[in-house]
Design an enzyme around this catalytic site. Structure first.
Site, mmCIF file in Angstrom:
data_model
loop_
_atom_site.group_PDB
_atom_site.id
_atom_site.type_symbol
_atom_site.label_atom_id
_atom_site.label_comp_id
_atom_site.label_asym_id
_atom_site.label_seq_id
_atom_site.Cartn_x
_atom_site.Cartn_y
_atom_site.Cartn_z
ATOM 1 N N CYS A 79 -22.682 30.098 -92.885
ATOM 2 C CA CYS A 79 -22.105 31.438 -93.070
ATOM 3 C C CYS A 79 -20.802 31.555 -92.275
ATOM 4 C CB CYS A 79 -23.133 32.507 -92.697
ATOM 5 S SG CYS A 79 -22.761 34.137 -93.403
ATOM 6 N N HIS A 116 -28.343 31.024 -95.543
ATOM 7 C CA HIS A 116 -28.962 30.739 -94.250
ATOM 8 C C HIS A 116 -30.286 29.986 -94.403
ATOM 9 C CE1 HIS A 116 -26.377 33.380 -91.724
ATOM 10 N NE2 HIS A 116 -26.237 34.047 -92.854
ATOM 11 N N GLU A 127 -31.891 28.630 -92.004
ATOM 12 C CA GLU A 127 -32.697 28.915 -90.813
ATOM 13 C C GLU A 127 -33.577 30.146 -90.977
ATOM 14 O OE1 GLU A 127 -28.882 31.281 -90.029
ATOM 15 O OE2 GLU A 127 -29.490 29.449 -91.072
#
Length: 219
Positions: A86, A195, A197
């Site tokens: 990002c 993302h 994560e």
């Protein structure tokens, strides 16, 4: 895999990234303040998402000129691994470590939603626990995720196999050729907008992002 996470003023995804890395590696990553210039001992440098320096000027433009970036350039020159997610992707393009630019989303609004990504190649240190063509779930949270490059650069990325991921469904941010992530020519730097994560623990409702971190841990 010894990892460090770079922290700029305004970055807000460093703890999410640390959780994902620790789940896969079993080791807490080192937090690196943006004014540090010593990255010795690190195999992987991660630039997480957020709003570095408040996104003033352009997203990532100020962060790309922080003291730590000279060390990151040296880390790249030594063949070290770098992951930018990002805002981290934006910073890597602003720093010239990856091609292209991230523009305002096509609809001129912030997008916060799930995104399905298609794996374009599965023979890299980042993607080898996926299958080529596999579609996995990730999360978009950005206002400037519209990947742009001139036609010659886009043709080179396609021709040299440097596109990591594409949006598999609606290309809501308007990215050229639905590109969601790209590699450096030596395949040791990955920048991506969604993302991974956010999808590493069953408590999050999905673990589709964990193979990326597991692959890095095994490197």
């Amino acid at each position: 895999m010894k990892a460090g996470i770079v922290v700029f003023p305004g970055i807000n995804r460093e703890r999410d990234m640390a959780i994902a890395l620790e789940l896969s590696t079993g080791v807490k990553p080192r937090m690196v303040w943006h004014k540090e210039t010593d990255l010795s001992g690190l195999d992987l440098v991660v630039i997480p998402g957020g709003f570095s320096f408040g996104d003033y000027l352009r997203c990532g433009a100020m962060a790309a000129r922080s003291p730590v970036m000279a060390a990151i350039h040296d880390h790249a020159a030594r063949g070290g691994y770098i992951l930018g997610v990002c805002n981290g992707f934006q910073i890597l393009t602003e720093a010239g470590l990856l091609p292209g630019a991230l523009l305002r989303n096509a609809g001129l609004r912030f997008l916060s939603m799930d995104a399905n990504l298609r794996v374009e190649r599965a023979d890299t240190v980042f993607t080898r626990q996926y299958q080529k063509g596999q579609v996995f779930r990730s999360v978009m949270a950005h206002g400037d995720g519209n990947f742009f490059a001139d036609t010659a650069t886009l043709d080179r990325l396609d021709g040299e196999g440097l596109v990591a991921f594409r949006y598999a469904d609606d290309n809501l941010n308007g990215s050229a050729r639905a590109i969601a992530g790209v590699f450096s020519p030596n395949l040791r730097i990955l920048g991506m907008m969604p993302h991974p994560e956010d999808m590493v623990d069953p408590l999050m409702g999905c673990t589709d992002g964990k193979p990326l971190f597991d692959a890095l841990a095994a490197a």
